[in-house]
Scaffold this motif. Sequence first.
Motif, PDB file in Angstrom:
ATOM      1  N   LEU A 123      -3.376 -15.620  -4.408  1.00 48.32           N
ATOM      2  CA  LEU A 123      -3.724 -14.242  -4.773  1.00 48.32           C
ATOM      3  C   LEU A 123      -4.530 -14.289  -6.063  1.00 48.32           C
ATOM      4  O   LEU A 123      -4.096 -14.889  -7.043  1.00 48.32           O
ATOM      5  N   ARG A 124      -5.694 -13.653  -6.058  1.00 50.01           N
ATOM      6  CA  ARG A 124      -6.540 -13.598  -7.255  1.00 50.01           C
ATOM      7  C   ARG A 124      -6.801 -12.146  -7.626  1.00 50.01           C
ATOM      8  O   ARG A 124      -7.108 -11.326  -6.761  1.00 50.01           O
ATOM      9  N   PHE A 125      -6.665 -11.879  -8.904  1.00 54.92           N
ATOM     10  CA  PHE A 125      -6.907 -10.545  -9.431  1.00 54.92           C
ATOM     11  C   PHE A 125      -7.784 -10.661 -10.670  1.00 54.92           C
ATOM     12  O   PHE A 125      -7.816 -11.702 -11.325  1.00 54.92           O
ATOM     13  N   TRP A 126      -8.487  -9.577 -10.986  1.00 54.58           N
ATOM     14  CA  TRP A 126      -9.302  -9.532 -12.195  1.00 54.58           C
ATOM     15  C   TRP A 126      -8.484  -8.940 -13.340  1.00 54.58           C
ATOM     16  O   TRP A 126      -7.605  -8.117 -13.122  1.00 54.58           O
ATOM     17  N   GLU A 127      -8.832  -9.316 -14.554  1.00 52.23           N
ATOM     18  CA  GLU A 127      -8.101  -8.834 -15.720  1.00 52.23           C
ATOM     19  C   GLU A 127      -8.209  -7.326 -15.894  1.00 52.23           C
ATOM     20  O   GLU A 127      -7.346  -6.716 -16.507  1.00 52.23           O
ATOM     21  N   HIS A 128      -9.247  -6.697 -15.335  1.00 58.07           N
ATOM     22  CA  HIS A 128      -9.419  -5.246 -15.506  1.00 58.07           C
ATOM     23  C   HIS A 128      -8.616  -4.424 -14.498  1.00 58.07           C
ATOM     24  O   HIS A 128      -8.556  -3.209 -14.624  1.00 58.07           O
ATOM     25  N   GLU A 129      -7.990  -5.076 -13.510  1.00 58.26           N
ATOM     26  CA  GLU A 129      -7.226  -4.337 -12.513  1.00 58.26           C
ATOM     27  C   GLU A 129      -5.928  -3.804 -13.125  1.00 58.26           C
ATOM     28  O   GLU A 129      -5.373  -4.394 -14.042  1.00 58.26           O
ATOM     29  N   ASP A 130      -5.465  -2.698 -12.577  1.00 56.10           N
ATOM     30  CA  ASP A 130      -4.246  -2.045 -13.054  1.00 56.10           C
ATOM     31  C   ASP A 130      -3.044  -2.976 -12.858  1.00 56.10           C
ATOM     32  O   ASP A 130      -2.779  -3.410 -11.734  1.00 56.10           O
ATOM     33  N   PRO A 131      -2.320  -3.299 -13.921  1.00 62.71           N
ATOM     34  CA  PRO A 131      -1.173  -4.208 -13.796  1.00 62.71           C
ATOM     35  C   PRO A 131      -0.119  -3.723 -12.800  1.00 62.71           C
ATOM     36  O   PRO A 131       0.482  -4.542 -12.101  1.00 62.71           O
ATOM     37  N   LYS A 132       0.084  -2.416 -12.712  1.00 60.63           N
ATOM     38  CA  LYS A 132       1.075  -1.899 -11.763  1.00 60.63           C
ATOM     39  C   LYS A 132       0.654  -2.185 -10.325  1.00 60.63           C
ATOM     40  O   LYS A 132       1.468  -2.601  -9.500  1.00 60.63           O
ATOM     41  N   ALA A 133      -0.620  -1.960 -10.014  1.00 63.14           N
ATOM     42  CA  ALA A 133      -1.121  -2.228  -8.663  1.00 63.14           C
ATOM     43  C   ALA A 133      -1.065  -3.722  -8.357  1.00 63.14           C
ATOM     44  O   ALA A 133      -0.727  -4.119  -7.234  1.00 63.14           O
ATOM     45  N   VAL A 134      -1.380  -4.545  -9.337  1.00 59.42           N
ATOM     46  CA  VAL A 134      -1.319  -6.001  -9.156  1.00 59.42           C
ATOM     47  C   VAL A 134       0.119  -6.432  -8.888  1.00 59.42           C
ATOM     48  O   VAL A 134       0.387  -7.203  -7.964  1.00 59.42           O
ATOM     49  N   ALA A 135       1.051  -5.913  -9.678  1.00 55.83           N
ATOM     50  CA  ALA A 135       2.458  -6.274  -9.502  1.00 55.83           C
ATOM     51  C   ALA A 135       2.987  -5.827  -8.142  1.00 55.83           C
ATOM     52  O   ALA A 135       3.752  -6.551  -7.498  1.00 55.83           O
ATOM     53  N   VAL A 136       2.577  -4.664  -7.679  1.00 55.88           N
ATOM     54  CA  VAL A 136       2.994  -4.182  -6.364  1.00 55.88           C
ATOM     55  C   VAL A 136       2.475  -5.109  -5.267  1.00 55.88           C
ATOM     56  O   VAL A 136       3.203  -5.469  -4.342  1.00 55.88           O
ATOM     57  N   ALA A 137       1.213  -5.519  -5.366  1.00 55.90           N
ATOM     58  CA  ALA A 137       0.628  -6.409  -4.363  1.00 55.90           C
ATOM     59  C   ALA A 137       1.331  -7.774  -4.356  1.00 55.90           C
ATOM     60  O   ALA A 137       1.625  -8.326  -3.292  1.00 55.90           O
ATOM     61  N   ILE A 138       1.612  -8.300  -5.537  1.00 50.98           N
ATOM     62  CA  ILE A 138       2.299  -9.592  -5.629  1.00 50.98           C
ATOM     63  C   ILE A 138       3.714  -9.476  -5.069  1.00 50.98           C
ATOM     64  O   ILE A 138       4.156 -10.329  -4.289  1.00 50.98           O
ATOM     65  N   THR A 139       4.431  -8.438  -5.464  1.00 47.86           N
ATOM     66  CA  THR A 139       5.797  -8.244  -4.983  1.00 47.86           C
ATOM     67  C   THR A 139       5.840  -8.139  -3.467  1.00 47.86           C
ATOM     68  O   THR A 139       6.706  -8.744  -2.817  1.00 47.86           O
ATOM     69  N   ALA A 140       4.915  -7.407  -2.886  1.00 51.67           N
ATOM     70  CA  ALA A 140       4.867  -7.265  -1.424  1.00 51.67           C
ATOM     71  C   ALA A 140       4.638  -8.606  -0.752  1.00 51.67           C
ATOM     72  O   ALA A 140       5.289  -8.925   0.242  1.00 51.67           O
ATOM     73  N   GLU A 141       3.734  -9.405  -1.300  1.00 51.80           N
ATOM     74  CA  GLU A 141       3.446 -10.715  -0.690  1.00 51.80           C
ATOM     75  C   GLU A 141       4.630 -11.668  -0.815  1.00 51.80           C
ATOM     76  O   GLU A 141       4.986 -12.359   0.131  1.00 51.80           O
ATOM     77  N   VAL A 142       5.245 -11.686  -1.986  1.00 50.17           N
ATOM     78  CA  VAL A 142       6.397 -12.586  -2.194  1.00 50.17           C
ATOM     79  C   VAL A 142       7.556 -12.200  -1.278  1.00 50.17           C
ATOM     80  O   VAL A 142       8.174 -13.054  -0.647  1.00 50.17           O
ATOM     81  N   ARG A 143       7.817 -10.922  -1.188  1.00 54.16           N
ATOM     82  CA  ARG A 143       8.930 -10.475  -0.333  1.00 54.16           C
ATOM     83  C   ARG A 143       8.618 -10.664   1.145  1.00 54.16           C
ATOM     84  O   ARG A 143       9.527 -10.909   1.943  1.00 54.16           O
ATOM     85  N   ALA A 144       7.357 -10.581   1.525  1.00 54.35           N
ATOM     86  CA  ALA A 144       6.976 -10.800   2.929  1.00 54.35           C
ATOM     87  C   ALA A 144       7.139 -12.263   3.326  1.00 54.35           C
ATOM     88  O   ALA A 144       7.361 -12.557   4.493  1.00 54.35           O
ATOM     89  N   ARG A 145       7.070 -13.153   2.358  1.00 51.37           N
ATOM     90  CA  ARG A 145       7.185 -14.585   2.648  1.00 51.37           C
ATOM     91  C   ARG A 145       8.622 -15.094   2.520  1.00 51.37           C
ATOM     92  O   ARG A 145       8.846 -16.290   2.541  1.00 51.37           O
ATOM     93  N   SER A 146       9.584 -14.199   2.387  1.00 54.00           N
ATOM     94  CA  SER A 146      10.970 -14.642   2.238  1.00 54.00           C
ATOM     95  C   SER A 146      11.635 -14.903   3.565  1.00 54.00           C
ATOM     96  O   SER A 146      11.199 -14.544   4.603  1.00 54.00           O
TER      97      SER A 146
END
Length: 125
Positions: A102-125
């Motif tokens: 997963l790659r994100f830019w530094e200007h992206e909203d941290p909340k949106a980035v965290a939501v995307a990461i959380t969804a991916e991590v939980r989907a791979r459980s």
Amino acid sequence: MRGNTRRDTAPEIAVRRLLHAAGLRYRVDFPALSSDRRRRADIVFTRRRVVVFIDGCFWHGCPEHFIAPKANAAYWGPKIARNIARDVDTNERLEAEGWRVLRFWEHEDPKAVAVAITAEVRARS
């Protein structure tokens, strides 16, 4: 140049705080590639095999915010091009080893980035 750190940038810390608050645990500045210990990911979920990079707009050539320097352009143009090529190579090598990148830019909203990461991590459980 001394102020440019490899880890613990403000965007990384903002995302990591949100991930930690969501109950996720991870490694920081971790070499996920077994064949190249120098390429280190910003956030790594080792058991879920998810690797997260939060790229700086200047250093990684953000299509929205990157402005090529006018001074010493002969150095900076190839330097940024090498960084982009290394990012692509890193993605390919990690995916070949079974990682989800997963790659994100530094200007992206941290909340949106965290939501995307959380969804991916939980989907791979």
